[in-house]
Structures are given as structure tokens and as C-alpha cells.
Design a protein around this motif. Sequence first.
Motif, PDB file in Angstrom:
ATOM      1  N   ILE A   3       0.844  -1.186   0.000  1.00  0.00           N
ATOM      2  CA  ILE A   3       0.000   0.000   0.000  1.00  0.00           C
ATOM      3  C   ILE A   3       0.882   1.240   0.000  1.00  0.00           C
ATOM      4  N   ILE A   4       0.593   2.135  -0.927  1.00  0.00           N
ATOM      5  CA  ILE A   4       1.278   3.428  -0.998  1.00  0.00           C
ATOM      6  C   ILE A   4       0.292   4.471  -0.484  1.00  0.00           C
ATOM      7  N   SER A   5       0.669   5.168   0.571  1.00  0.00           N
ATOM      8  CA  SER A   5      -0.270   6.094   1.209  1.00  0.00           C
ATOM      9  C   SER A   5       0.209   7.536   1.160  1.00  0.00           C
ATOM     10  N   SER A   6      -0.731   8.424   0.800  1.00  0.00           N
ATOM     11  CA  SER A   6      -0.476   9.862   0.894  1.00  0.00           C
ATOM     12  C   SER A   6      -1.266  10.465   2.049  1.00  0.00           C
ATOM     13  N   ARG A   7      -1.783   9.590   2.935  1.00  0.00           N
ATOM     14  CA  ARG A   7      -2.500  10.046   4.126  1.00  0.00           C
ATOM     15  C   ARG A   7      -1.513  10.399   5.243  1.00  0.00           C
ATOM     16  N   VAL A  51       1.994  -4.530 -13.571  1.00  0.00           N
ATOM     17  CA  VAL A  51       1.451  -4.058 -12.284  1.00  0.00           C
ATOM     18  C   VAL A  51       0.066  -3.461 -12.476  1.00  0.00           C
ATOM     19  N   LEU A  52      -0.819  -3.780 -11.543  1.00  0.00           N
ATOM     20  CA  LEU A  52      -2.128  -3.126 -11.446  1.00  0.00           C
ATOM     21  C   LEU A  52      -2.176  -2.366 -10.128  1.00  0.00           C
ATOM     22  N   MET A  53      -2.500  -1.065 -10.205  1.00  0.00           N
ATOM     23  CA  MET A  53      -2.649  -0.249  -9.005  1.00  0.00           C
ATOM     24  C   MET A  53      -4.118   0.092  -8.790  1.00  0.00           C
ATOM     25  N   ALA A  68     -11.873  -3.473   0.684  1.00  0.00           N
ATOM     26  CA  ALA A  68     -12.194  -3.392  -0.747  1.00  0.00           C
ATOM     27  C   ALA A  68     -11.062  -3.950  -1.599  1.00  0.00           C
ATOM     28  N   TYR A  69      -9.833  -3.590  -1.257  1.00  0.00           N
ATOM     29  CA  TYR A  69      -8.692  -4.072  -2.038  1.00  0.00           C
ATOM     30  C   TYR A  69      -8.512  -5.577  -1.910  1.00  0.00           C
ATOM     31  N   SER A  70      -8.846  -6.112  -0.752  1.00  0.00           N
ATOM     32  CA  SER A  70      -8.771  -7.555  -0.556  1.00  0.00           C
ATOM     33  C   SER A  70      -9.748  -8.280  -1.472  1.00  0.00           C
ATOM     34  N   VAL A  71     -10.964  -7.750  -1.583  1.00  0.00           N
ATOM     35  CA  VAL A  71     -11.966  -8.341  -2.472  1.00  0.00           C
ATOM     36  C   VAL A  71     -11.507  -8.282  -3.923  1.00  0.00           C
ATOM     37  N   ILE A  72     -11.000  -7.130  -4.340  1.00  0.00           N
ATOM     38  CA  ILE A  72     -10.553  -6.975  -5.723  1.00  0.00           C
ATOM     39  C   ILE A  72      -9.405  -7.920  -6.032  1.00  0.00           C
ATOM     40  N   GLU A  73      -8.470  -8.034  -5.103  1.00  0.00           N
ATOM     41  CA  GLU A  73      -7.335  -8.931  -5.313  1.00  0.00           C
ATOM     42  C   GLU A  73      -7.807 -10.370  -5.499  1.00  0.00           C
ATOM     43  N   GLU A  74      -8.776 -10.797  -4.699  1.00  0.00           N
ATOM     44  CA  GLU A  74      -9.304 -12.158  -4.817  1.00  0.00           C
ATOM     45  C   GLU A  74     -10.009 -12.365  -6.157  1.00  0.00           C
ATOM     46  N   LYS A  75     -10.767 -11.376  -6.593  1.00  0.00           N
ATOM     47  CA  LYS A  75     -11.473 -11.480  -7.864  1.00  0.00           C
ATOM     48  C   LYS A  75     -10.496 -11.526  -9.042  1.00  0.00           C
ATOM     49  N   ILE A  76      -9.428 -10.769  -8.950  1.00  0.00           N
ATOM     50  CA  ILE A  76      -8.418 -10.788 -10.008  1.00  0.00           C
ATOM     51  C   ILE A  76      -7.739 -12.149 -10.065  1.00  0.00           C
ATOM     52  N   ASP A  77      -7.425 -12.711  -8.910  1.00  0.00           N
ATOM     53  CA  ASP A  77      -6.845 -14.059  -8.871  1.00  0.00           C
ATOM     54  C   ASP A  77      -7.795 -15.084  -9.482  1.00  0.00           C
ATOM     55  N   GLN A  78      -9.088 -14.856  -9.282  1.00  0.00           N
ATOM     56  CA  GLN A  78     -10.092 -15.797  -9.777  1.00  0.00           C
ATOM     57  C   GLN A  78     -10.309 -15.689 -11.281  1.00  0.00           C
ATOM     58  N   HIS A  79     -10.334 -14.461 -11.797  1.00  0.00           N
ATOM     59  CA  HIS A  79     -10.741 -14.264 -13.188  1.00  0.00           C
ATOM     60  C   HIS A  79      -9.630 -13.815 -14.133  1.00  0.00           C
ATOM     61  N   ILE A  80      -8.560 -13.243 -13.592  1.00  0.00           N
ATOM     62  CA  ILE A  80      -7.505 -12.695 -14.457  1.00  0.00           C
ATOM     63  C   ILE A  80      -6.148 -13.223 -14.002  1.00  0.00           C
ATOM     64  N   ALA A  81      -6.118 -14.437 -13.526  1.00  0.00           N
ATOM     65  CA  ALA A  81      -4.879 -15.018 -12.991  1.00  0.00           C
ATOM     66  C   ALA A  81      -3.781 -15.018 -14.049  1.00  0.00           C
ATOM     67  N   GLU A  83      -2.242 -12.462 -15.415  1.00  0.00           N
ATOM     68  CA  GLU A  83      -2.084 -11.259 -16.234  1.00  0.00           C
ATOM     69  C   GLU A  83      -1.250 -10.201 -15.521  1.00  0.00           C
ATOM     70  N   PHE A  84      -1.351 -10.138 -14.200  1.00  0.00           N
ATOM     71  CA  PHE A  84      -0.587  -9.161 -13.434  1.00  0.00           C
ATOM     72  C   PHE A  84       0.396  -9.868 -12.520  1.00  0.00           C
ATOM     73  N   ASP A  85       1.617  -9.356 -12.490  1.00  0.00           N
ATOM     74  CA  ASP A  85       2.631  -9.900 -11.584  1.00  0.00           C
ATOM     75  C   ASP A  85       2.462  -9.349 -10.174  1.00  0.00           C
ATOM     76  N   ALA A  86       1.862  -8.173 -10.068  1.00  0.00           N
ATOM     77  CA  ALA A  86       1.669  -7.550  -8.757  1.00  0.00           C
ATOM     78  C   ALA A  86       0.438  -6.661  -8.781  1.00  0.00           C
ATOM     79  N   VAL A  87      -0.351  -6.736  -7.714  1.00  0.00           N
ATOM     80  CA  VAL A  87      -1.469  -5.814  -7.499  1.00  0.00           C
ATOM     81  C   VAL A  87      -1.126  -4.998  -6.265  1.00  0.00           C
TER      82      VAL A  87
END
Length: 266
Positions: A3-7, A51-53, A68-81, A83-87
Amino acid sequence: MIIISSRKSFNNPDELSDVGHAYREIDFSNDSVVREMESHQLLTELTGKKVLMLVHGYNNEQDEVYDAYSVIEEKIDQHIAGEFDAVIGYSWPGGDKGLEWWTSKRRANAVARRFRFLIEELSKQTRSLDVMSHSLGARVVLKALKQSQDDTVLRNYYCTAPAVDNEVLERNEEFHDSVSKNDKLFVFHSKKDGVLGGAYRLAEFDNALGLYGPEDKHYIQSKTKNIFVVNCKKRVDSHGAYKRSDAMYKYIASSLRKKPVKFKTL
């Protein structure tokens, strides 16, 4: 996930950090910090990778961003395995209350400058850089792309439920100059988005790009080459439902294999 944060203090939803970005790897199972990182370490780890950001939107506490990011990461692993080396994820101070729209919008504009330099640097180091934003995160990304002097920054920009006005991508409009900085720009919208159909209209006196898509569809069809519009009305029935939509991820997977059509209904 990294996670890259500007907070401010990494987690503050209302204040922008005065030290640029901070970098941490987070274990989403308990939201614990696996390690602190420096920018050079991040670049070293991502060099040569696809990379997907992820960029969240308005009104999110940090734990909600992680969820939210956890859900997206799981969905990407499920449907777009494969394609990305890093999320990886980006966190910015988008507020934590429903009545902070104008303040959060100003912060989105403010954070765009530092986000610009981040994606420019990553674009040069990675094999490819894609971005997926949600809601007001579109303003962070589009403004950063507008400010960039580079020819092409992103391979694919997946813009879900964009909380920006529906004409902003057209000629002489606010983010027209952002369009050319992507190989492909995807707009995902749904007329069933109650937040954009209600609160956004009340605040801006206009329709959001994420509600019915671009205002001038003829312009998108005939005058642009790299904008693709995806109507998700049959699959997405709320503002936050994109992240769980299997149909959206299947569409993204298909678009990576073959050139998509300009307008598609899922």
C-alpha cells in the motif's frame, strides 16, 4: 498487498501527508503491517513486472480501503490469474463522512500532483502499469494524467463509477488531455448507482460519468480511438458493487486478449 499512502500518519482519512508517500506491505487477514518500505525498494521489486494499481474513492476509512482491495485482489486471482505480476494499492485522504464532498474533492485535486510523479516513475520501471479507480478516485487519476508531460503513462485505465462530470473526456473539457496518456481507457457505469444518481447530482447539479456514461456518445464513437464504455446496469446495482462483479472481471480478462468494442453492455 503493498500500500502506498499519501495520508497523514498513513491512515488519516482527512489530512494529506506532508512527507510525500509512505510504503507498507499489509496483511489483509488482520490488517497488520508486514514491513515498512522505501520508494527505492518498491521500484526495485516492481521493475520489469506487469502491475495493477488500485485507487479508492470518497468516504473510506483505511480498514474499508483494505477490505475493498482484498476483495478486488481475490477477484483478479479468480478471473484474471497470470495477467498481473503484482497488485498494489493507493490510499489517499478521501474523507470518512458522507458530507465532506467538496473538501474531499479539493484533496483529490491536491493529491493528484504527487500521484502523477508516482505513476510516471512506475510506468518507466515496470513492464506495464494499469490502474483501476473507483468513484472520486477518478479525479485523482485523471488530474494526474492531465498534468503529466509523458506521452503514455498507463497501459489500461479501468475507471469504475467515476464521480466526475459526464462530459469531462470530450474535447475542450476538463480531462480531455488525460485520454491520450492511456493506451486504453475504460469507463464502467450503471444507472442503478444510487450515490451518483442522488448525492452527486445534488452536489454538482450534473450527471456523473459513472451514472449513464459519457454525455456525447457519438463523440466517443466517432472521435476517439482508445475510450471504451461498459454499461454495467444489469450487473451492478449500487455504488460499491463493482468490486464484486464477476462479469466486470471477465470483461477485463477478455479485453486483455482481444480489442474490445467501443460500447458494451454486460
